[in-house]
Design a protein around this motif. Structure first.
Motif, short mmCIF file in Angstrom:
data_model
loop_
_atom_site.label_atom_id
_atom_site.label_comp_id
_atom_site.label_asym_id
_atom_site.label_seq_id
_atom_site.Cartn_x
_atom_site.Cartn_y
_atom_site.Cartn_z
N VAL A 113 76.11 104.08 6.33
CA VAL A 113 76.54 105.47 6.46
C VAL A 113 78.04 105.47 6.73
O VAL A 113 78.57 104.55 7.35
CB VAL A 113 75.81 106.25 7.58
N ALA A 114 78.71 106.48 6.25
CA ALA A 114 80.16 106.56 6.41
C ALA A 114 80.56 107.43 7.60
O ALA A 114 81.68 107.33 8.09
CB ALA A 114 80.80 107.11 5.14
N MET A 115 79.65 108.28 8.04
CA MET A 115 79.96 109.20 9.13
C MET A 115 78.69 109.44 9.92
O MET A 115 77.60 109.52 9.34
CB MET A 115 80.45 110.53 8.54
N MET A 116 78.83 109.53 11.22
CA MET A 116 77.65 109.82 12.04
C MET A 116 78.04 110.76 13.17
O MET A 116 79.19 110.84 13.57
CB MET A 116 77.06 108.53 12.61
N TRP A 117 77.05 111.47 13.68
CA TRP A 117 77.18 112.30 14.86
C TRP A 117 76.26 111.66 15.88
O TRP A 117 75.06 111.57 15.66
CB TRP A 117 76.77 113.72 14.54
N THR A 118 76.82 111.18 16.96
CA THR A 118 76.01 110.50 17.95
C THR A 118 76.58 110.75 19.33
O THR A 118 77.62 111.37 19.50
CB THR A 118 75.92 108.98 17.63
N THR A 119 75.91 110.27 20.33
CA THR A 119 76.33 110.44 21.71
C THR A 119 77.56 109.58 22.01
O THR A 119 77.74 108.51 21.42
CB THR A 119 75.19 110.04 22.67
N THR A 120 78.37 110.04 22.95
CA THR A 120 79.50 109.22 23.38
C THR A 120 79.01 107.93 24.01
O THR A 120 79.75 106.96 24.08
CB THR A 120 80.39 109.97 24.40
N GLY A 121 77.76 107.92 24.44
CA GLY A 121 77.18 106.71 25.00
C GLY A 121 77.10 105.57 24.00
O GLY A 121 76.83 104.42 24.38
N ASN A 122 77.35 105.84 22.74
CA ASN A 122 77.41 104.78 21.73
C ASN A 122 78.82 104.31 21.44
O ASN A 122 79.02 103.39 20.64
CB ASN A 122 76.77 105.27 20.41
N LEU A 123 79.83 104.92 22.04
CA LEU A 123 81.21 104.61 21.68
C LEU A 123 81.58 103.16 21.95
O LEU A 123 82.18 102.50 21.10
CB LEU A 123 82.18 105.55 22.40
N THR A 124 81.23 102.64 23.10
CA THR A 124 81.55 101.24 23.39
C THR A 124 80.77 100.31 22.46
O THR A 124 81.31 99.31 21.97
CB THR A 124 81.26 100.92 24.86
N ASN A 125 79.53 100.66 22.17
CA ASN A 125 78.72 99.89 21.24
C ASN A 125 79.38 99.85 19.86
O ASN A 125 79.50 98.79 19.23
CB ASN A 125 77.32 100.51 21.16
N VAL A 126 79.84 101.01 19.39
CA VAL A 126 80.49 101.07 18.08
C VAL A 126 81.80 100.29 18.11
O VAL A 126 82.09 99.50 17.21
CB VAL A 126 80.74 102.54 17.65
N ARG A 127 82.57 100.48 19.15
CA ARG A 127 83.86 99.77 19.26
C ARG A 127 83.65 98.26 19.24
O ARG A 127 84.42 97.52 18.62
CB ARG A 127 84.58 100.19 20.53
N THR A 128 82.60 97.80 19.89
CA THR A 128 82.32 96.37 19.96
C THR A 128 81.80 95.81 18.64
O THR A 128 82.16 94.71 18.25
CB THR A 128 81.27 96.11 21.07
N ASN A 129 80.99 96.58 17.93
CA ASN A 129 80.27 96.05 16.77
C ASN A 129 80.80 96.45 15.40
O ASN A 129 80.46 95.79 14.42
CB ASN A 129 78.79 96.43 16.88
#
Length: 180
Positions: free
Chosen positions: A21-37
């Motif tokens: 997926v190119a764009m997602m709407w998710t919780t800020t609780g995923n931000l560190t996860n996204v930044r890491t991965n």
């Protein structure tokens, strides 16, 4: 744009990392996860506005039960005071991506350094003036399920959006009848 069918919300971060997926709407609780991965540059933005800006808020609560002993209440309050200090709130936000729950947490040296190196972390904070409470009602899980079932019916084409929302409303009213 949205693919046909239902996209399971919980899979969106992984789908994003894997470039499904190119764009997602998710919780800020995923931000560190996204930044890491995420092994690529990505951006963060406020939710788009139609008639007005908005963003749901959520999160967890601390509860102190009526039947708690005085010692339990004292311990609970001591923990709540500790976990919600500006320094702890800032560190929780840095470690998880969740929005720090206190304005003064954003003024701590740790948070200022974090935002200076990762400005995306401040986007959700900057959207808070437009935030609204998340859906909360009696029998919340069942009412939310009725709404989600209606959304799924509309997204899959099983029902028109109008019929799906009418049915969700009817089910919510049935569930809440005893609370009127």
């Amino acid at each position: 744009m949205h693919p046909e069918g239902i996209v399971e919300w919980g899979t969106t971060p992984k789908d994003f990392f894997e470039k499904k997926v190119a764009m997602m709407w998710t919780t800020t609780g995923n931000l560190t996860n996204v930044r890491t991965n995420a092994k690529f540059d990505f951006g963060v933005a406020m939710l788009p506005a139609g008639k007005q800006r908005g963003s749901p808020t959520g999160g967890g609560n601390f509860y102190v039960f009526k039947k708690a002993t005085p010692a339990q209440r004292e311990a609970a309050f001591k923990f709540i005071k500790w976990i919600t200090t500006p320094q702890r709130a800032a560190q929780w936000g840095i470690d998880t991506g969740y929005v720090a729950v206190r304005a003064d947490a954003w003024e701590t040296p740790a948070m200022k350094q974090y935002v200076a190196g990762f400005p995306a972390a401040a986007v959700a904070r900057d959207q808070l003036p437009y935030a609204v409470a998340e859906l909360s009602t009696h029998d919340n899980q069942r009412v939310t399920k009725a709404l989600n079932d209606g959304l799924q019916a509309a997204l899959t084409g099983a029902k028109t959006p109008e019929q799906a929302m009418k049915d969700a409303q009817r089910e919510a009213e049935r569930l809440l009848r005893s609370f009127r």
